[in-house]
Motif scaffolding. Structure first.
Motif, mmCIF file in Angstrom:
data_model
loop_
_atom_site.group_PDB
_atom_site.id
_atom_site.type_symbol
_atom_site.label_atom_id
_atom_site.label_comp_id
_atom_site.label_asym_id
_atom_site.label_seq_id
_atom_site.Cartn_x
_atom_site.Cartn_y
_atom_site.Cartn_z
ATOM 1 N N ALA A 1 42.380 51.018 32.159
ATOM 2 C CA ALA A 1 43.599 50.329 32.605
ATOM 3 C C ALA A 1 44.821 50.887 31.885
ATOM 4 N N GLU A 2 44.665 51.185 30.584
ATOM 5 C CA GLU A 2 45.796 51.676 29.805
ATOM 6 C C GLU A 2 46.249 53.058 30.268
ATOM 7 N N ARG A 3 45.325 53.829 30.876
ATOM 8 C CA ARG A 3 45.669 55.184 31.299
ATOM 9 C C ARG A 3 46.056 55.269 32.775
ATOM 10 N N SER A 4 46.067 54.130 33.463
ATOM 11 C CA SER A 4 46.259 54.139 34.906
ATOM 12 C C SER A 4 47.652 53.667 35.290
ATOM 13 N N ASP A 5 47.949 53.727 36.610
ATOM 14 C CA ASP A 5 49.222 53.234 37.096
ATOM 15 C C ASP A 5 49.213 51.714 37.105
ATOM 16 N N SER A 6 50.355 51.120 37.435
ATOM 17 C CA SER A 6 50.503 49.671 37.301
ATOM 18 C C SER A 6 49.546 48.888 38.191
ATOM 19 N N VAL A 7 49.309 49.374 39.427
ATOM 20 C CA VAL A 7 48.414 48.647 40.336
ATOM 21 C C VAL A 7 46.986 48.682 39.815
ATOM 22 N N THR A 8 46.531 49.885 39.414
ATOM 23 C CA THR A 8 45.177 50.003 38.882
ATOM 24 C C THR A 8 45.048 49.232 37.577
ATOM 25 N N HIS A 9 46.081 49.264 36.760
ATOM 26 C CA HIS A 9 46.082 48.537 35.503
ATOM 27 C C HIS A 9 45.855 47.049 35.757
ATOM 28 N N THR A 10 46.565 46.500 36.710
ATOM 29 C CA THR A 10 46.419 45.083 37.035
ATOM 30 C C THR A 10 45.002 44.772 37.473
ATOM 31 N N THR A 11 44.449 45.619 38.332
ATOM 32 C CA THR A 11 43.100 45.405 38.855
ATOM 33 C C THR A 11 42.065 45.486 37.741
ATOM 34 N N MET A 12 42.194 46.473 36.868
ATOM 35 C CA MET A 12 41.231 46.669 35.796
ATOM 36 C C MET A 12 41.263 45.507 34.799
ATOM 37 N N MET A 13 42.464 45.069 34.462
ATOM 38 C CA MET A 13 42.574 43.949 33.532
ATOM 39 C C MET A 13 41.917 42.698 34.104
ATOM 40 N N ALA A 14 42.185 42.419 35.373
ATOM 41 C CA ALA A 14 41.596 41.244 36.013
ATOM 42 C C ALA A 14 40.079 41.379 36.093
ATOM 43 N N LEU A 15 39.593 42.590 36.392
ATOM 44 C CA LEU A 15 38.156 42.802 36.494
ATOM 45 C C LEU A 15 37.472 42.614 35.147
ATOM 46 N N ALA A 16 38.092 43.093 34.079
ATOM 47 C CA ALA A 16 37.505 42.960 32.745
ATOM 48 C C ALA A 16 37.339 41.492 32.367
ATOM 49 N N VAL A 17 38.381 40.696 32.572
ATOM 50 C CA VAL A 17 38.306 39.276 32.232
ATOM 51 C C VAL A 17 37.323 38.560 33.154
ATOM 52 N N THR A 18 37.267 38.979 34.421
ATOM 53 C CA THR A 18 36.332 38.376 35.372
ATOM 54 C C THR A 18 34.894 38.582 34.923
ATOM 55 N N LEU A 19 34.540 39.802 34.512
ATOM 56 C CA LEU A 19 33.191 40.062 34.016
ATOM 57 C C LEU A 19 32.881 39.219 32.792
ATOM 58 N N HIS A 20 33.876 39.054 31.938
ATOM 59 C CA HIS A 20 33.726 38.244 30.726
ATOM 60 C C HIS A 20 33.423 36.794 31.071
ATOM 61 N N ASN A 21 33.918 36.317 32.213
ATOM 62 C CA ASN A 21 33.766 34.907 32.577
ATOM 63 C C ASN A 21 32.439 34.584 33.250
ATOM 64 N N ILE A 22 31.724 35.591 33.737
ATOM 65 C CA ILE A 22 30.477 35.338 34.467
ATOM 66 C C ILE A 22 29.441 34.595 33.624
ATOM 67 N N PRO A 23 29.094 35.064 32.408
ATOM 68 C CA PRO A 23 28.081 34.335 31.632
ATOM 69 C C PRO A 23 28.522 32.933 31.242
ATOM 70 N N GLU A 24 29.830 32.717 31.111
ATOM 71 C CA GLU A 24 30.298 31.374 30.785
ATOM 72 C C GLU A 24 30.056 30.430 31.958
#
Length: 258
Positions: free
Chosen positions: A100-123
């Protein structure tokens, strides 16, 4: 299993926490105050540690009483499977952040949301397992204990929602779009909670493993995410007090209402 309104509400509570956190983008121009963040993280950690013991591990051991002196084995195995699962996620999520840090703003947004989403699955799965145990009539799991665990996760999710929505707005996204990204990151929790409850009856013999799996996942989140967050900077005593309040409150609810 027949779901009732209390169970559906409990499964939704963590998502509500994420949504409320994401909503601060409409009211605040800066990030959450550091002291508030420490207090929320400390309280959530206390609730989750107590819930892992009284609502997950102890019921898992009691469900395996037929094994005699080996009744701890399913709890031990499930706990380590939960730890291993979160360790695997912890290797995937940082890679998403780096991309996400190396990508453009749209990809950055998607990657950040995906990372937190994966984190929320086991919870979400952890909350689902507890409510599945409650519906199955496992003795040490109470409605109050299940709701307290869901609430503890929701409190932890509050700053997570803000962590997504606030920086997105700072990068130029509209408040509404930033709010939606923050909210959607938590949508997997009620979904996976509901799936866990729905399929629990088909794997009832594995319930001790599932309960302790959830405990392992919760403990990993506490040690890897929450405790380091509370120890950074000054006023760590705020987190210690909040942790103690959360732990003793959850313990009291489980014992008094069990």
């Amino acid at each position: 299993m027949l779901l009732n309104s209390d169970v559906l509400l409990g499964l939704s509570v963590p998502f509500i926490g994420t949504t409320l956190g994401a909503a601060v983008v409409f009211f605040m121009k800066k990030q959450l105050d550091d002291t508030v963040t420490k207090a929320l993280a400390g309280f959530a950690a206390g609730v989750m540690v107590a819930a892992s013991v009284w609502s997950l591990i102890i019921p898992a051991i009691e469900q395996s009483e037929g094994l005699g002196i080996w009744s701890f084995i399913p709890a031990l195995a499930g706990f380590w499977i939960g730890i291993a699962f979160l360790m695997l996620l912890s290797r995937v999520i940082p890679r998403l952040y780096r991309r996400a840090e190396r990508s453009d703003s749209v990809t950055h947004t998607t990657m950040m949301a995906l990372a937190v989403t994966l984190h929320n699955i086991p919870e979400g799965m952890a909350v689902g397992v507890v409510y599945a145990g409650l519906l199955a009539g496992i003795g040490d799991i109470t409605a109050a204990g299940a709701l307290a665990l869901a609430t503890g996760i929701a409190i932890q999710n509050f700053p997570e929602g803000a962590i997504i929505s606030m920086p997105l707005h700072a990068q130029g996204h509209s408040r509404t779009r930033s709010f939606l990204y923050g909210t959607l990151s938590g949508a997997v929790e009620p979904l996976f909670g509901l799936l866990t409850v729905a399929y629990a009856r088909h794997i009832a013999p594995a319930m001790p493993y599932l309960l302790s799996f959830a405990a392992g996942a919760m403990m990993y989140v506490v040690v890897d995410d929450l405790i380091p967050e509370t120890a950074e900077g000054e006023r760590s005593f705020v987190a210690v007090v909040a942790f103690s309040i959360g732990f003793t409150l959850m313990m009291s609810l489980d014992v008094a209402l069990g």
